[in-house]
Structures are given as C-alpha cells and as structure tokens.
Design an enzyme around this catalytic site. Structure first.
Site, mmCIF file in Angstrom:
data_model
loop_
_atom_site.group_PDB
_atom_site.id
_atom_site.type_symbol
_atom_site.label_atom_id
_atom_site.label_comp_id
_atom_site.label_asym_id
_atom_site.label_seq_id
_atom_site.Cartn_x
_atom_site.Cartn_y
_atom_site.Cartn_z
ATOM 1 N N HIS A 17 35.145 52.571 49.663
ATOM 2 C CA HIS A 17 33.994 51.664 49.759
ATOM 3 C C HIS A 17 32.738 52.466 50.098
ATOM 4 O O HIS A 17 31.703 52.342 49.425
ATOM 5 C CB HIS A 17 34.272 50.614 50.835
ATOM 6 C CG HIS A 17 33.106 49.744 51.166
ATOM 7 N ND1 HIS A 17 33.008 48.436 50.730
ATOM 8 C CD2 HIS A 17 31.975 49.973 51.897
ATOM 9 C CE1 HIS A 17 31.876 47.913 51.173
ATOM 10 N NE2 HIS A 17 31.232 48.830 51.891
ATOM 11 N N GLU A 18 32.834 53.289 51.139
ATOM 12 C CA GLU A 18 31.684 54.104 51.540
ATOM 13 C C GLU A 18 31.363 55.162 50.490
ATOM 14 O O GLU A 18 30.193 55.516 50.293
ATOM 15 C CB GLU A 18 31.963 54.765 52.895
ATOM 16 C CG GLU A 18 32.212 53.790 54.034
ATOM 17 C CD GLU A 18 31.040 52.847 54.266
ATOM 18 O OE1 GLU A 18 29.896 53.216 53.931
ATOM 19 O OE2 GLU A 18 31.273 51.735 54.784
ATOM 20 N N ASP A 21 61.918 13.942 28.371
ATOM 21 C CA ASP A 21 61.596 13.968 26.937
ATOM 22 C C ASP A 21 60.681 12.811 26.554
ATOM 23 O O ASP A 21 60.850 12.183 25.496
ATOM 24 C CB ASP A 21 62.884 13.940 26.096
ATOM 25 C CG ASP A 21 63.787 15.129 26.375
ATOM 26 O OD1 ASP A 21 63.251 16.221 26.653
ATOM 27 O OD2 ASP A 21 65.016 14.964 26.327
#
EC number: 3.4.24.-
Length: 404
Positions: free
Chosen positions: A21-22, A202
C-alpha cells in the site's frame, strides 16, 4: 503447530499488504516528480535503515503498518529549500489524487490478483445463492445435543417420508407463505403435528402432509441474541448449495471483476453496520457468545488465518486475505481525514473552488488550512482507535474461531 504457523503467515501477509500500500504511494509520487523522504515498514524504534538517493528505507520494531513520508503533503509541514517546488500540496490536482489513490489502488490490485488466482485454481463461490426455499437434501432429524453438535441418526426423515425430494421448492408451510429457506425453517420450527406443505416441482404445485418431528435446537432467545436450547419442529431437510465455479484463463477475468464488485457491495454493507456491532463486541468481551458477524482486528484476522492453515483450507486463507485487502482499500477511500480519501476530498475541493474563482475572474485561493481540520480529524482518529481497541480486546479474550 500448523495453527501457529498460519497465524504467523497471515500476519506476515497483512504486513506485506500494508507495505505494498505504502509502496504504491511512493512509486506514483516519484513518477510525478515529488520527493519521498522515507519509506518504512512498521512503527516505533528503527531496527534497520539505509539511504538510496533521496529516500531513506527501513524497518521499525512494531510490525503494525508502515508509512511513506512525501515532502509537503500538507501546507503546514516544514520544507527544506530543495523541497519547496516539489511539495505535494503545490502539485496539480491529478498528481495529488493519483498519489493518494495509489495506496488503496494497490490493495485493490492485490485483491483482484488473489481472486483471479482463486477463480483459476479453486473456483469462485456464488455470492447470490438461491433466494427461494430450494430443498438440497432430505434426511433424518438429529437432536442438537450441544451447540453445533448433532447426534447420529439414521433412516428417512418426515420430509422424505412425505415424498418431498431434492430440488423441490417450498412455497407454503401450513397457512404461512415462505419465500426463502430461512422463512421455511422458521415456519417449520413453530409447527407441530401433521402440517400441509406446498412445494413446486417442475412447475406444478404439490400439497403434501408432513408429520412435524419435535427436536432440540440452539436458537437465539431474543434477549441479546444468546443461543439457548429449545424444543422446535423439524422435517429433515437441508438447503440447496451452489458449489464454486472454476474458470479458464480468459473467462476468469470478467468473473473476477464481477465477483469483486459484488464483494465490494457486501463490504460496504458491513462497514455501514459497524456502529450496530458495538454492543455485541462488548457482550463478547464480557463472556457472552461471540457473534461471527462482528468485526475483527488484525489479531482476529490472524487467528482465522491460523485456523485455515491448520485445517488445510488454503482457498479460505487466500480468499480472506483478498477480502481484507478490499476492506483496507474501501476504508482508506472514505472521504474523511486522516484517510487517503480525506486528502483526496481536500484536493478535489481546492480544484473545484479555484475553478469557480477563476470563472469569476479571481485568483486561486490559498491551500486549505489543515490546522482548521484538526478537530474533525481527531474525532475520526478517536473513533477509529477506540473501535480498533474494542475489536482487539474481543479478539484476545473471545476470538472468532472457524473450528472448535
């Protein structure tokens, strides 16, 4: 041993995610001509550092995050003479926004890469399971002798004896219409004796009478959500389960983006619900049952990571890490200081304000005074740190465990 290994591995994965992130901030800042003074992993006393060019790199003692020091991020910083023209707050708006978005963008990229890999290797789960009461299986009715533990039983259950099959859709229990499996289960729990149940098979509606069997289940008592044993009705059915879908190299790409979009919506809902979870966290700290829907800290995340490794569930390990990176990206983009999103909001505000002033023939105004924003910033910090301490305490004294 594998549990401890899993805790360490997941904690390391979180630290790497924060470091990347950094790194995103640092890389874009350099590419746009800004000066990066320092790039460190961790906080506290410095264990090791080195200088390359104009940037000092290092590792600090407390591995709970990291930081990237960009010169002039706000106008209140002290600047050296060689930093004044390169100060971040003096740069074009698009450059500032790009640098600020790069951190959360890196977490989002990590999330996408992990989800893409999961789609290829294990397949992606369905975040939108059937909303109708679709029967997946029928069987005997087992007593829940203790919370989460069922006794052994054999033979067909009431539903199977009445002719209900896998694939049937329950639409009515007695006089109660139901539109989901949870609604159907709730209606059955309140029933007793022979009850008419309407199923669709069905395209045809079929009415069958089912002899409700009494059994013990642990259900919320309605007072704080504590689970207590109670005698309820049961018919011996399980919900239809949709298995994960595996994708090829190319088909996994749109599936990854679609899945991440759905996951982002769920993360947004969870973040919006954070204030409502305070009571549950306090009760968990006091010894009450820990709600698995309560938020967790880095400590709790690492414990869950340990559980996944201990049981060989690597798909859960990587998926949880992907989700955590998405949460980090989302939180950091909130338009509140001190998050990246708050700084982005300030940069965009300055741009719009100066455009309006220019249209009126006025010169650009001075940058936003961050000192005036400090009270609001401190309020956010107090709330965030307080919530973090609450979750850390709950995770230490009463953690969420995947397997017990």
């Amino acid at each position: 041993m594998m549990f401890v290994t899993g805790i360490v591995l997941f904690a390391l994965a979180i630290l790497i995610s924060v470091a990347l992130h950094e790194c995103g901030h640092m890389w874009v800042a350099r590419r746009t001509g800004m000066k990066v003074r320092r790039y460190f992993v961790g906080f506290g006393p410095t264990l090791w550092s080195t200088r390359r060019g104009e940037t000092e790199y290092g590792v600090k003692a407390v591995p709970l995050g990291g930081f990237c020091d960009i010169a002039g991020m706000t106008p209140v910083e002290e600047l050296d003479p060689d930093e004044r023209d390169r100060a971040m707050y003096k740069q074009a708006t698009w450059k500032r926004v790009a640098v600020l978005f790069a951190g959360p963008g890196m977490n989002l990229a990590i999330c996408l890469v992990l989800i893409y890999a999961i789609a290829l290797v294990w397949g992606l789960p369905n975040l939108h399971p059937p909303t109708r009461a679709v029967i997946g299986e029928t069987g005997c009715v087992a007593q829940e002798v203790s919370q989460g533990k069922l006794e052994q039983c054999t033979g067909p259950g009431p539903a199977a004896l009445a002719g209900i099959r896998s694939g049937d859709v329950v639409v009515k229990v007695g006089d109660t219409p139901v539109s989901s499996f949870d609604e159907m289960a709730a209606a059955v729990r309140k029933s007793h004796g022979s009850v008419p149940i309407v199923v669709e098979r069905d395209g045809t509606a079929i009415v069958t009478y089912v002899d409700i069997e009494s059994t013990q289940r642990w259900i919320p008592n309605g007072q704080g959500g504590e689970l207590q044993p109670a005698t309820v009705g049961a018919i011996g059915v399980g919900a239809a389960r949709v298995g994960p879908v595996r994708y090829g190299v190319f088909s996994a790409m749109p599936a990854t983006f679609a899945f991440t979009g759905d996951l982002t919506v769920e993360v947004g809902k969870a973040l919006a619900a954070l204030p409502t979870k305070v009571g549950a966290l306090v009760r968990a700290i006091g010894g009450g049952q820990r709600d698995p829907q309560t938020p967790i800290s880095v400590v709790g995340a690492s414990i869950i990571g340990g559980d996944t490794v201990d049981h060989g569930l690597w798909v859960a390990f990587w998926f949880f890490l992907a989700q955590l990176n998405l949460i980090l990206a989302t939180i950091n983009l909130l338009p509140l200081l001190p998050f990246d999103g708050g700084h982005i909001a300030v940069a965009v505000f300055e741009r719009i304000r100066n455009m309006v002033r220019s249209a009126r023939g006025k010169v650009a105004a001075a940058p936003v005074n961050y000192l005036k924003l400090l009270p609001a910033t401190y309020v956010v910090l107090v709330l965030v740190v307080g919530y973090m301490l609450l979750t850390v305490t709950a995770d230490l004294v009463n953690p969420i465990r995947l397997f017990q």
